[in-house]
Scaffold this motif. Structure first.
Motif, PDB file in Angstrom:
ATOM      1  N   PRO A 174      49.919 -48.207 -44.186  1.00  0.00           N
ATOM      2  CA  PRO A 174      49.509 -49.201 -45.401  1.00  0.00           C
ATOM      3  C   PRO A 174      49.358 -48.470 -46.611  1.00  0.00           C
ATOM      4  CG  PRO A 174      48.010 -49.424 -43.341  1.00  0.00           C
ATOM      5  CD  PRO A 174      48.846 -48.418 -43.106  1.00  0.00           C
ATOM      6  N   LYS A 175      49.091 -47.351 -46.678  1.00  0.00           N
ATOM      7  CA  LYS A 175      48.613 -46.657 -48.038  1.00  0.00           C
ATOM      8  C   LYS A 175      50.056 -46.416 -48.797  1.00  0.00           C
ATOM      9  CE  LYS A 175      46.095 -42.933 -48.336  1.00  0.00           C
ATOM     10  NZ  LYS A 175      45.376 -41.739 -47.781  1.00  0.00           N
ATOM     11  N   LYS A 222      52.752 -48.198 -48.008  1.00  0.00           N
ATOM     12  CA  LYS A 222      53.131 -49.594 -48.488  1.00  0.00           C
ATOM     13  C   LYS A 222      52.534 -49.916 -49.933  1.00  0.00           C
ATOM     14  CE  LYS A 222      53.186 -54.064 -45.758  1.00  0.00           C
ATOM     15  NZ  LYS A 222      54.253 -54.374 -44.882  1.00  0.00           N
ATOM     16  N   TRP A 223      51.447 -49.846 -49.991  1.00  0.00           N
ATOM     17  CA  TRP A 223      50.944 -50.296 -51.124  1.00  0.00           C
ATOM     18  C   TRP A 223      51.384 -49.512 -52.521  1.00  0.00           C
ATOM     19  CZ3 TRP A 223      50.179 -53.932 -48.558  1.00  0.00           C
ATOM     20  CH2 TRP A 223      49.209 -54.196 -47.382  1.00  0.00           C
ATOM     21  N   LEU A 224      51.681 -48.246 -52.036  1.00  0.00           N
ATOM     22  CA  LEU A 224      52.229 -47.462 -53.338  1.00  0.00           C
ATOM     23  C   LEU A 224      53.431 -47.883 -53.464  1.00  0.00           C
ATOM     24  CD1 LEU A 224      50.956 -43.844 -52.530  1.00  0.00           C
ATOM     25  CD2 LEU A 224      50.688 -45.236 -54.619  1.00  0.00           C
ATOM     26  N   CYS A 269      54.596 -50.918 -53.232  1.00  0.00           N
ATOM     27  CA  CYS A 269      54.600 -52.099 -53.855  1.00  0.00           C
ATOM     28  C   CYS A 269      54.532 -52.126 -55.490  1.00  0.00           C
ATOM     29  CB  CYS A 269      53.441 -52.923 -53.332  1.00  0.00           C
ATOM     30  SG  CYS A 269      53.522 -53.808 -51.793  1.00  0.00           S
ATOM     31  N   ARG A 270      53.452 -51.062 -55.691  1.00  0.00           N
ATOM     32  CA  ARG A 270      53.144 -50.903 -57.023  1.00  0.00           C
ATOM     33  C   ARG A 270      54.298 -50.255 -57.883  1.00  0.00           C
ATOM     34  NH1 ARG A 270      49.967 -52.597 -61.096  1.00  0.00           N
ATOM     35  NH2 ARG A 270      51.139 -51.351 -62.834  1.00  0.00           N
ATOM     36  N   MET A 327      57.094 -53.108 -58.356  1.00  0.00           N
ATOM     37  CA  MET A 327      56.471 -53.879 -59.732  1.00  0.00           C
ATOM     38  C   MET A 327      56.690 -53.206 -60.773  1.00  0.00           C
ATOM     39  SD  MET A 327      55.826 -56.784 -58.627  1.00  0.00           S
ATOM     40  CE  MET A 327      57.190 -56.784 -57.404  1.00  0.00           C
ATOM     41  N   GLU A 328      56.416 -52.007 -60.933  1.00  0.00           N
ATOM     42  CA  GLU A 328      56.609 -51.106 -62.157  1.00  0.00           C
ATOM     43  C   GLU A 328      58.135 -51.103 -62.685  1.00  0.00           C
ATOM     44  OE1 GLU A 328      52.520 -48.607 -62.115  1.00  0.00           O
ATOM     45  OE2 GLU A 328      54.438 -47.464 -61.623  1.00  0.00           O
ATOM     46  N   GLU A 380      54.521 -44.065 -66.296  1.00  0.00           N
ATOM     47  CA  GLU A 380      54.905 -44.476 -64.985  1.00  0.00           C
ATOM     48  C   GLU A 380      55.922 -43.928 -64.272  1.00  0.00           C
ATOM     49  OE1 GLU A 380      53.052 -48.877 -66.053  1.00  0.00           O
ATOM     50  OE2 GLU A 380      55.095 -48.890 -65.765  1.00  0.00           O
ATOM     51  N   PHE A 440      54.746 -40.874 -62.979  1.00  0.00           N
ATOM     52  CA  PHE A 440      54.088 -41.008 -61.713  1.00  0.00           C
ATOM     53  C   PHE A 440      55.083 -41.101 -60.390  1.00  0.00           C
ATOM     54  CE2 PHE A 440      52.170 -43.801 -58.444  1.00  0.00           C
ATOM     55  CZ  PHE A 440      51.000 -43.067 -58.067  1.00  0.00           C
TER      56      PHE A 440
END
Lengths: 236, 187
Positions: free
Chosen positions: A56-57, A59-61, A63-64, A67-68, A143, A146
């Motif tokens: 999950p972690k 996966k969320w990264l 996603c972010r 989107m960026e 970004e 990152f």
């Protein structure tokens, strides 16, 4: 006119047009390349990576990050529209985006190496003559940094498992190979125009060499893997 | 990005975003209204909504935790539960595609992500935990938008969509608790 002959700053689209179509064409080509690449990268790599994430972690990264990257595409598109360049996303993206992503390992190596190519190109634009582009890059670079640091951190994590080393090495070899053309040809009329108008400062070969040097440092120094030979010259 | 949006339709009429999206559009607009209002939104029953997960209501003790603890809990989130959330999310997308509403779905997601990406922006570009939370919340917003537009009844993402809009990150069932993280005010 040589690169040194244009030390000026161009404050907005109207000022760019006042300089004439050659300037608009030069800055427009750079902006449009980012419009295209940010969208292609999000669609080809970042969105599929959401499904490849091992937990999950991650996966969320992913996603972010997706989107960026999509947000970057929209911001460059706005800049293109301001210059009167219209919709640029339908143009053919670079061949690196044809790479078929099949694993999370490939994705994190890609973020470490291919996104570093984007960082190298963006860093150069911190001194571009077209101020709206310069200001946008100032906002977007943190970004992008990152994304690269995410890729590096997760690649470092992967190589702690000896079983993953061949997979990471193969991803490095493949991705370096497909990223070399990302910087353009050694002999480039476009790059001549970019430097003549102060849109860029470096030749394509200089940018390619800068990227390869930074990648080598990471791959050999941090990961202890082999970095493939990269010729700074590339003409297709 | 300005909100609310006014859209010019094919006949040149000015319509609301909800009208432009068609069935389910009003629910999408409500969600995005709430997202724009952000943490200022009052009357959100956090404790009840947190247990009404997109994969069904759970009967677990609620743990409100910090962002860092939320990220740690995310690593241990129940995989079966997450797979079910994914399944329902994909089900809504497939329902819209089957109804030939891909275009409306893409428009709704596009606008939602334009609004949400900036509002759920990690304030520190180097803060990995903030990126994890932001990504999770964006994923939930996208799920809530698709679910609302599909007209799913009951809407599996309704409760958590409200929580995200109100500034929370519902993490999921983790280690025998339902974990909810406070993300701070929505920008």
């Amino acid at each position: 006119m040589t690169a040194a002959a244009f030390p000026g700053e161009v404050r907005d689209a109207a000022a760019a047009h006042a300089l004439g179509p050659d300037y608009v064409r030069a800055v427009g080509k750079v902006v449009v390349s980012h419009v295209r690449n940010e969208l292609a990268g999000a669609a080809a790599f970042d969105e599929p990576a959401i499904a490849l994430a091992p937990g999950p972690k991650e996966k969320w990264l992913a996603c972010r990050i997706a989107m960026e990257e999509y947000g970057h595409h929209l911001k460059f598109q706005r800049l293109a529209s301001d210059l009167g360049l219209g919709e640029a996303s339908h143009d053919r993206a670079l061949s690196v985006f044809d790479y078929q992503l099949t694993s999370w390992a490939e994705f994190v190596v890609l973020k470490a190496l291919v996104d570093l190519a984007e960082v190298v190109l963006m860093e150069e634009l911190l001194a571009t003559s077209y101020l709206p582009l310069r200001h946008l890059v100032v906002r977007l670079l943190p970004e992008e940094h990152f994304h690269v640091s995410f890729g590096k951190a997760h690649t470092r994590e992967l190589v702690t498992d000896p079983a993953a080393l061949p997979l990471v090495q193969r991803a490095v070899d493949d991705l370096v190979h497909v990223t070399v053309p990302f910087f353009g040809r050694s002999v480039s009329v476009n790059n001549d125009a970019f430097r003549r108008w102060g849109v860029k400062q470096r030749t394509n070969d200089e940018a390619r060499a800068e990227w390869a040097g930074r990648c080598r440092q990471f791959v050999e120094g941090d990961l202890g893997l082999r970095f493939p030979d990269v010729d700074r010259h590339w003409n297709g | 990005m300005a909100w609310p949006l006014t859209v010019v339709d094919q006949d040149g009429r000015r319509v609301t975003f909800a009208e432009a999206l068609g069935p389910g559009g009003a629910r999408v607009q409500e969600l995005l209204d709430a997202l724009v209002r952000g943490a200022a939104e009052a009357g959100v029953d956090v404790d009840s909504l947190a247990l009404m997960t997109p994969a069904g209501t759970v009967d677990l003790p609620l743990a409100r935790v910090s962002l860092g603890e939320g990220v740690e809990a995310a690593g241990q989130v129940d995989g079966t539960w997450l797979a079910e959330v994914d399944r329902r999310r994909n089900g809504c997308r497939q329902a819209l595609a089957a109804a030939a509403r891909d275009e409306q779905m893409e428009a709704a997601l596009h606008v939602a992500m334009l609004l949400a990406t900036e509002r759920l922006d990690p304030h520190d570009d180097a803060d990995v935990d903030a990126h994890v939370a932001s990504g999770a919340r964006l994923w939930l917003v996208a799920g809530a938008v698709v679910s609302a537009l599909s007209g799913a009844d009951p809407d599996p993402f309704l409760a958590w969509g409200r929580l995200v809009a109100a500034g929370w990150w519902p993490v999921g069932p983790s280690d025998g608790r339902m974990v909810l993280s406070a993300c701070g005010p929505v920008a």
